[in-house]
Motif scaffolding. Structure first.
Motif, PDB file in Angstrom:
ATOM      1  N   ILE A   1       0.849  -1.188   0.000  1.00 55.93           N
ATOM      2  CA  ILE A   1       0.000   0.000   0.000  1.00 55.93           C
ATOM      3  C   ILE A   1       0.883   1.236   0.000  1.00 55.93           C
ATOM      4  O   ILE A   1       1.829   1.345   0.800  1.00 55.93           O
ATOM      5  N   ASP A   2       0.554   2.158  -0.893  1.00 61.50           N
ATOM      6  CA  ASP A   2       1.247   3.442  -0.973  1.00 61.50           C
ATOM      7  C   ASP A   2       0.347   4.511  -0.380  1.00 61.50           C
ATOM      8  O   ASP A   2      -0.698   4.841  -0.950  1.00 61.50           O
ATOM      9  N   THR A   3       0.722   5.077   0.749  1.00 64.75           N
ATOM     10  CA  THR A   3      -0.133   6.071   1.403  1.00 64.75           C
ATOM     11  C   THR A   3      -0.169   7.401   0.651  1.00 64.75           C
ATOM     12  O   THR A   3      -1.100   8.182   0.850  1.00 64.75           O
ATOM     13  N   VAL A   4       0.802   7.665  -0.221  1.00 58.70           N
ATOM     14  CA  VAL A   4       0.707   8.858  -1.071  1.00 58.70           C
ATOM     15  C   VAL A   4      -0.496   8.724  -1.996  1.00 58.70           C
ATOM     16  O   VAL A   4      -1.268   9.674  -2.194  1.00 58.70           O
ATOM     17  N   THR A   5      -0.677   7.540  -2.571  1.00 60.90           N
ATOM     18  CA  THR A   5      -1.814   7.298  -3.448  1.00 60.90           C
ATOM     19  C   THR A   5      -3.128   7.517  -2.716  1.00 60.90           C
ATOM     20  O   THR A   5      -4.050   8.160  -3.238  1.00 60.90           O
ATOM     21  N   VAL A   6      -3.215   7.015  -1.488  1.00 63.84           N
ATOM     22  CA  VAL A   6      -4.427   7.209  -0.695  1.00 63.84           C
ATOM     23  C   VAL A   6      -4.634   8.683  -0.402  1.00 63.84           C
ATOM     24  O   VAL A   6      -5.742   9.225  -0.556  1.00 63.84           O
ATOM     25  N   LEU A   7      -3.561   9.353   0.000  1.00 65.26           N
ATOM     26  CA  LEU A   7      -3.654  10.763   0.387  1.00 65.26           C
ATOM     27  C   LEU A   7      -4.106  11.631  -0.783  1.00 65.26           C
ATOM     28  O   LEU A   7      -4.855  12.599  -0.601  1.00 65.26           O
ATOM     29  N   LYS A   8      -3.681  11.309  -1.995  1.00 66.75           N
ATOM     30  CA  LYS A   8      -4.069  12.097  -3.163  1.00 66.75           C
ATOM     31  C   LYS A   8      -5.568  11.994  -3.459  1.00 66.75           C
ATOM     32  O   LYS A   8      -6.123  12.860  -4.129  1.00 66.75           O
ATOM     33  N   ASP A   9      -6.200  10.930  -2.977  1.00 65.83           N
ATOM     34  CA  ASP A   9      -7.654  10.808  -3.101  1.00 65.83           C
ATOM     35  C   ASP A   9      -8.383  11.502  -1.952  1.00 65.83           C
ATOM     36  O   ASP A   9      -9.616  11.549  -1.941  1.00 65.83           O
ATOM     37  N   ARG A  10      -7.622  12.041  -1.001  1.00 67.75           N
ATOM     38  CA  ARG A  10      -8.238  12.636   0.193  1.00 67.75           C
ATOM     39  C   ARG A  10      -7.988  14.133   0.318  1.00 67.75           C
ATOM     40  O   ARG A  10      -8.870  14.879   0.760  1.00 67.75           O
ATOM     41  N   LYS A  11      -6.749  14.561   0.001  1.00 63.52           N
ATOM     42  CA  LYS A  11      -6.330  15.933   0.298  1.00 63.52           C
ATOM     43  C   LYS A  11      -5.729  16.600  -0.937  1.00 63.52           C
ATOM     44  O   LYS A  11      -5.208  15.934  -1.828  1.00 63.52           O
ATOM     45  N   GLU A  12      -5.782  17.923  -0.943  1.00 63.91           N
ATOM     46  CA  GLU A  12      -5.163  18.658  -2.030  1.00 63.91           C
ATOM     47  C   GLU A  12      -3.642  18.682  -1.856  1.00 63.91           C
ATOM     48  O   GLU A  12      -3.123  18.379  -0.789  1.00 63.91           O
ATOM     49  N   PHE A  13      -2.931  19.038  -2.924  1.00 64.07           N
ATOM     50  CA  PHE A  13      -1.472  19.144  -2.908  1.00 64.07           C
ATOM     51  C   PHE A  13      -1.035  20.126  -1.821  1.00 64.07           C
ATOM     52  O   PHE A  13      -1.731  21.121  -1.594  1.00 64.07           O
ATOM     53  N   PRO A  14       0.104  19.865  -1.115  1.00 63.39           N
ATOM     54  CA  PRO A  14       1.129  18.825  -1.313  1.00 63.39           C
ATOM     55  C   PRO A  14       0.815  17.534  -0.565  1.00 63.39           C
ATOM     56  O   PRO A  14      -0.066  17.509   0.305  1.00 63.39           O
ATOM     57  N   HIS A  15       1.612  16.479  -0.847  1.00 66.76           N
ATOM     58  CA  HIS A  15       1.305  15.155  -0.315  1.00 66.76           C
ATOM     59  C   HIS A  15       2.497  14.463   0.334  1.00 66.76           C
ATOM     60  O   HIS A  15       2.539  13.232   0.386  1.00 66.76           O
TER      61      HIS A  15
ATOM     62  N   PHE B   1      -4.683  12.206 -10.825  1.00 69.22           N
ATOM     63  CA  PHE B   1      -4.681  13.653 -10.910  1.00 69.22           C
ATOM     64  C   PHE B   1      -4.953  14.256  -9.540  1.00 69.22           C
ATOM     65  O   PHE B   1      -5.514  13.612  -8.646  1.00 69.22           O
ATOM     66  N   PHE B   2      -4.539  15.507  -9.366  1.00 65.43           N
ATOM     67  CA  PHE B   2      -4.735  16.187  -8.087  1.00 65.43           C
ATOM     68  C   PHE B   2      -6.217  16.459  -7.855  1.00 65.43           C
ATOM     69  O   PHE B   2      -6.991  16.650  -8.792  1.00 65.43           O
ATOM     70  N   THR B   3      -6.598  16.493  -6.592  1.00 64.49           N
ATOM     71  CA  THR B   3      -7.963  16.777  -6.211  1.00 64.49           C
ATOM     72  C   THR B   3      -7.975  17.885  -5.176  1.00 64.49           C
ATOM     73  O   THR B   3      -6.985  18.116  -4.483  1.00 64.49           O
ATOM     74  N   LYS B   4      -9.069  18.556  -5.052  1.00 59.33           N
ATOM     75  CA  LYS B   4      -9.204  19.646  -4.080  1.00 59.33           C
ATOM     76  C   LYS B   4      -9.823  19.179  -2.774  1.00 59.33           C
ATOM     77  O   LYS B   4      -9.769  19.874  -1.765  1.00 59.33           O
ATOM     78  N   ARG B   5     -10.437  17.999  -2.819  1.00 62.52           N
ATOM     79  CA  ARG B   5     -11.136  17.511  -1.621  1.00 62.52           C
ATOM     80  C   ARG B   5     -11.153  15.990  -1.653  1.00 62.52           C
ATOM     81  O   ARG B   5     -10.735  15.364  -2.621  1.00 62.52           O
TER      82      ARG B   5
END
Length: 217
Positions: free
Chosen positions: A120-134, A202-206
């Protein structure tokens, strides 16, 4: 289930030529921390000054406290038992270095070892949860976790453990990210592993809706 949160400090970014200089693993079984592993690696050559500046790790640390790469490879082989769940922040990076180290010492077994694990890559998870940076330090701030001495493997690993718990509490869908790594479509992934599925992210805002996480897109 056996879960290992892990992190590496290295001499650079290229897993084929650079080397691990510190390896940390936090082993959790049945929800309890069972073992903390943190070792320097004596790589037999001087560290780039920039790496010492970033990590605080010195040549003396590796010479006086470090163990041989062969010993570290043996420890990895013994710890990375089949079906263990491996969790890292920017996991592709750490997986590449772990595999290269194993390949140097166990060329006929390295691929089998890493392919029999779950990742599991937590960066991948975080990108689905929070906006940049990660970065890991950003995740720590997002979830109100106590900061640690970043860029030291064992401290990063402990922070990663707390971040993962926060991600799980926020939305319990981490199993959807097993063996799934997102990547920035501007850059190609190097050293892809056949047992990992790579998807443009891709980056997300939320926080994305549960039916739109990377696995289900």
């Amino acid at each position: 289930m056996k879960v290992i949160y892990f992190d590496t400090e290295t001499t650079g970014l290229n897993s084929k030529f650079d080397r691990i200089i510190e390896l940390a693993m936090l082993t959790v079984e049945d929800g309890e921390i069972k073992d903390e592993y943190d070792k320097f690696v004596n790589i037999g050559r001087d560290l780039p000054a920039k790496i010492t500046q970033i990590t605080g790790i010195t040549n003396d640390d590796l010479i006086l406290k470090g163990e041989s790469e062969a010993h570290i490879a043996e420890d990895l082989k013994n710890n990375l038992t089949p079906d263990t769940l491996m969790i890292a922040h920017n996991c592709q990076f750490d997986l590449s270095f772990v595999y290269s180290l194993l390949e140097r010492h166990y060329p006929n077994e390295a691929y089998e070892i890493v392919s029999n694990l779950k990742w599991i890559d937590t960066v991948t998870v975080l990108k689905d949860r929070k906006e940049f940076p990660h970065k890991l330090i950003d995740a720590v701030k997002y979830y109100g976790i106590e900061e640690v001495n970043f860029h030291r493997a064992i401290d990063d690993t402990k922070a990663l453990y707390n971040v993962t718990q926060a991600l799980k509490e926020e939305r319990n869908d981490l199993k959807e990210y097993i063996n799934l790594f997102g990547y920035n479509p501007k850059y190609e992934v190097k050293n892809k592993f056949p047992f990992i599925k790579y998807k443009k992210q891709f980056f997300t805002k939320r926080m994305v809706d549960s039916d739109k996480i990377l696995r289900r897109k």
